[in-house]
Enzyme design. Structure first.
Site, short mmCIF file in Angstrom:
data_model
loop_
_atom_site.label_atom_id
_atom_site.label_comp_id
_atom_site.label_asym_id
_atom_site.label_seq_id
_atom_site.Cartn_x
_atom_site.Cartn_y
_atom_site.Cartn_z
N HIS A 30 0.78 -1.14 0.08
CA HIS A 30 0.15 -0.06 0.00
C HIS A 30 0.89 1.20 0.00
O HIS A 30 1.96 1.04 0.44
CB HIS A 30 -0.72 0.14 1.29
CG HIS A 30 -1.66 -1.27 1.55
ND1 HIS A 30 -2.95 -1.21 1.54
CD2 HIS A 30 -1.13 -2.48 2.18
CE1 HIS A 30 -3.43 -2.40 1.90
NE2 HIS A 30 -2.40 -3.15 2.23
N GLU A 95 2.91 -0.81 4.43
CA GLU A 95 2.63 0.44 4.09
C GLU A 95 3.56 1.13 3.79
O GLU A 95 4.75 1.25 4.50
CB GLU A 95 1.82 1.17 5.26
CG GLU A 95 0.38 0.70 5.74
CD GLU A 95 -0.82 1.38 4.64
OE1 GLU A 95 -0.36 2.26 3.76
OE2 GLU A 95 -1.81 1.00 4.94
#
Length: 237
Positions: A30, A95
């Site tokens: 992400h 992330e």
């Protein structure tokens, strides 16, 4: 410490138990899509936000461990890949700090990728994942909702280091029918209908594929290069 990679603990309360019936097979990447890494780290650790990932990697290469890999983090949302709908149970979420398309999307930094590669290699090795298929984009598993980590992520660079695939398609490719395009997308793993028309779900899946393999053609339509890459990727999986 994972090998030579320094990992800083930053515990998040946002996790629960994995479904024991869903095998761990994937690593989902992400971008944070927020203005700063500090803001993103705070949100991933905020109980009210109800979102999390296992790791966060700053643009300067610092790696933060938020949740133990044995636990289920809340990063995938409503998603699908190769018949699996509980991607939170089936994956480890990472992330990458990047403002994203909303706040000034930019290329991922060299230190960031230099930390990501050994981290993913270690995860793949420890969990005995298939390195050709393990790495996914958030946009792959939720193409109608998400576009991260996006077209500036260096997928080819990772494939050259054994994470994912990067085919060399033929110089030219015969046009694909809509039915063939949809079959190919489903064969790769996307949630794509069998509608025989370029409807919104089909275009979204094609766009997600283009963000990974054909970023020069972000049209959501079967451009010649997109079709060549789609056929080539299917042959490699």
């Amino acid at each position: 410490m994972r090998g030579a990679l320094l990992i800083t603990p930053a515990p998040s309360p946002n996790f629960d138990k994995r479904d024991p019936l869903v095998p761990l097979r994937y690593v989902v990447l992400h971008y944070t899509g927020m203005k700063s890494g500090e803001e993103a780290l705070a949100r991933l650790r905020d109980p009210a936000a109800k979102v999390s990932a296992h790791y966060l990697i700053e643009e300067d290469g610092r790696v933060f461990a938020l949740v133990e890999e044995s636990a289920r983090t809340w990063h995938a949302g409503k998603s699908f890949w190769r018949g699996v709908t509980d991607l939170n149970s089936a994956s480890i979420g990472i992330e990458l700090v990047n403002p994203g398309h909303e706040f000034g999307y930019r290329a991922f930094s060299k230190p960031q990728i230099a930390s990501l590669v050994p981290l993913v290699q270690d995860i793949v090795a420890r969990h005995r994942l298939d390195p050709r298929q393990a790495l996914l984009a958030h946009s792959d598993i939720a193409p109608q909702r998400k576009q991260d980590p996006g077209e500036l992520f260096p997928w080819r660079e990772l494939a050259e280091q054994g994470l994912g695939v990067w085919p060399a398609p033929a110089a030219s490719s015969q046009p694909a029918t809509c039915a063939e395009t949809q079959n190919l997308l489903r064969g790769v793993g996307y949630d794509c209908p069998n509608s025989h028309v370029y409807d919104d779900p089909t275009r979204a899946a094609l766009m997600a594929f283009q963000r990974r393999f054909d970023p020069q053609n972000l049209t959501g339509m079967p451009e010649p290069q997109t079709t060549a890459m789609l056929r080539a990727v299917t042959r490699m999986l």
